[in-house]
Structures are given as C-alpha cells and as structure tokens.
Design an enzyme around this catalytic site. Sequence first.
Site, mmCIF file in Angstrom:
data_model
loop_
_atom_site.group_PDB
_atom_site.id
_atom_site.type_symbol
_atom_site.label_atom_id
_atom_site.label_comp_id
_atom_site.label_asym_id
_atom_site.label_seq_id
_atom_site.Cartn_x
_atom_site.Cartn_y
_atom_site.Cartn_z
ATOM 1 N N ASP A 146 0.280 -1.085 -0.381
ATOM 2 C CA ASP A 146 0.426 0.466 -0.105
ATOM 3 C C ASP A 146 1.072 1.148 -0.265
ATOM 4 O O ASP A 146 1.799 1.358 0.734
ATOM 5 C CB ASP A 146 -0.449 0.069 1.534
ATOM 6 C CG ASP A 146 -2.069 1.235 1.037
ATOM 7 O OD1 ASP A 146 -1.802 2.192 0.371
ATOM 8 O OD2 ASP A 146 -3.315 1.059 1.924
ATOM 9 N N GLY A 195 -4.142 3.943 -8.809
ATOM 10 C CA GLY A 195 -4.234 4.339 -10.096
ATOM 11 C C GLY A 195 -3.352 6.108 -10.078
ATOM 12 O O GLY A 195 -3.834 5.790 -11.076
ATOM 13 N N ASP A 216 -10.032 4.409 -2.582
ATOM 14 C CA ASP A 216 -10.746 3.206 -1.527
ATOM 15 C C ASP A 216 -12.838 3.010 -1.666
ATOM 16 O O ASP A 216 -13.050 3.673 -2.084
ATOM 17 C CB ASP A 216 -10.044 3.598 -0.085
ATOM 18 C CG ASP A 216 -9.133 2.790 0.779
ATOM 19 O OD1 ASP A 216 -8.527 2.272 -0.610
ATOM 20 O OD2 ASP A 216 -9.350 3.634 1.234
#
Length: 393
Positions: A146, A195, A216
Amino acid sequence: MKPILRALALLLLASPVLPAQAQKLAATPPMGWNSWNYFAGRVTDKDIRDTADLLVSTGMRDAGYIYVNIDDTWEGERDAQGIIHTNKKFPDMKALSDYVHSKGLKLGIYSSPGAQTCAHYAGSLDHEQQDAQTYADWGIDYLKYDLCGFREKQKAEAPNDLAKQNKMMRDAYMLMHQAILKTGRPMVYSLCQYGFDAVWDWGPEVGANSWRTTGDINATYDRMIVIGLNQAGLGKFAGPGHWNDPDMLEVGNGKLTMDENRFHMTLWAMLASPLLAGNDLTKMTPEVASILMNKQVVAIDQDPLGHQAERVYAEGPIEFWSRPLADGSTALAIFNTGEDPSDLRNIPLPLKQLGFNKAPKAHDLWLDKSVTLDAAYKPTLPRHSTILLKLTK
C-alpha cells in the site's frame, strides 16, 4: 538505505519479469477474503483462524475464495537486526500460516513501501529484502503493498516534481518485487496505489499481478458504481497474470440491498476483478452467500480468456457491458443505474454490436434459466439492479 545504495540494489536485482510465471501465479483474478472492510484495525489471529474455518464450512473455499488476507495493523516492532515481528494480536504468524494452509487455503499479508503503513505501523522502507524473506519464512502467499505510507517520502524529496514522485513510486514497487523473487517463494503481488500515474501502463513492468485503479471503496451504492463504471476503457490492460483492481467487495456490508449486492457482484465479475470478499462471515445470510457463491457468475469472473468487459451501449440509466468468453460465448450485463424502475421496451439489446446477426441462445445467470431474446423479451429492471446473460450463437 541511502538513495544511491537503493538505486544500486535495483540495478543488481533487476531481471526481466517472466510472463509465464505471472500468468501461472494469477492466471485468473485472485479470489479470497480481506480483513479490512469489516474488521479494519481490530483484526486478530483468532479472527483469521475463524475466517479460515468459515471459508471452508460455508463452501466459499470450494467456490474459489482461497486467499485469507490480513490487512494493516498486524505489525509489531523490529529487532536489533531490523527483522519485523508481529504485535500481540498475532502471537505466531508461522503457526497461523500453517493453520490456514491446513484448511486448503492461502495466507496474505500487508505492508507499505513507506516507513509507516496507513495505520502508522511499521512499513518496509529500507527493509524490503528482510521483510520479503520474513514473509517467505512464514509461508505467506499474497502481499498487498500500500503506497499511502510512502507519500510523505515522495512529497519530502520531490515536493513540486510529480515526475520524480512517480519514478520513486515505480522504483519502490520494483524493489519489493525483486525482493520477493529473490526469496524463491511465489507470492501474488498486489499494488495498492489508487491508480496514480496510470498504473495500468506500468504495473506489469514491476511484477504486479494486480493494481488498484481507484481510491477506496465503501459499502454504498453510489461509491460502488462510481468506481466500477469508471473502469471503462481499461480492459486492454488486463489479462492472465495482471489484473485491474477496483478494490475489494462490499457484498453483504453496510445497507446495500440484495439488488445492489447483485449489481456489485455482476459488475466486478464482468470486470475480471479480483474477488476479495470483506464481509463478516459469522453473520453471512443465505442471500449474501448465494450472491458470492453463484457458480455461473463466479465463472464469468474466472473465465480463462481473461478479457475484461467494456461498455458497449448506454441510454439514460441503462448500461450494457459485454466480454467475450473462452468457450466462444459472450457475457452481457444490463445495469439500471437510475433511481426508478426501467424497462427495455424502447431500448433494443445491442446484439449486432456484439456480432450476432440473429438472436443467440441466452441463459440468465442470476435466475439460472434460459430466456428467448425475441420481441417479447422486455424485462423491467428495478432501481440499482442488473441482468446477466450468457449468449451463445
């Protein structure tokens, strides 16, 4: 690790990604369950063991949901050698991994290329090879990596230089990919970076098996359709071994109606998205189970041809999306995105656009029945609902 040493490490470790390896590891979109949508930071060892048991007892494992993924907040402190350890919620990750594997399932874990994760636990910055090896030693099968913890570093080192920030991001993802390769253990590599920098253009180059294409999701219809319908145009970037990821499933969460849950599942299946459930399996209703485990709908998602759907026609609130399937048939999804019931009396099916000169055979996958696509086929779609057809010449 100093920047020059990190760059040298990238050079020394760099080797071409073998497409065959990636295709074998994630030949179809990964399926499983992730802890974040329901448990968030509360997840514990017991929750993961209970989930593993329930994936088996509910039939989800046999339906294809094989990854049990621990999201953020498992991390503890690093020891004097820099090796990461778990916190008290996860007393023995290797034992947990062995338990999950004993159920015929695979275990996933989470980290960040930053010094901290999103929840401010220890990230992997400057410890990429150590962490990858630790995951391999534990028996980890899937890594969600992440970006959010890395954003501070990007902004600090290149505050007004987006191109440099993007290069830093790509290098960080490549570094962990090469570290995973060096361990020799296959791990699905899932990029979570929302993205940025058109990741679909370069994700395969850094070894990604999937990459987030959006911010999200949450358990609301409005957020789900914004994310899902915005995948239009990205189909050419997906395929065996590398998938666009519009985020985890919210089926069974929040106040989604059953029509909205079916809409969500249909759209994600058509998009060849990873199917990572995020609901509380201890409270899963038969209706939600029937949506997540509809064999024919899951088969659309898992079709080995790996072609992501694209929008073929839209009129008002009605949208038609299609994807070709490996057996020569076509999946056609019809969505009512509006607030009122809508019918197809004045909206013809786009059969000619799909290559059908005459009406094909059709099977409704949610109703599990054959339908005849003649002049009498004018179904009414309730608000936020869908029809999913498999068309065969």
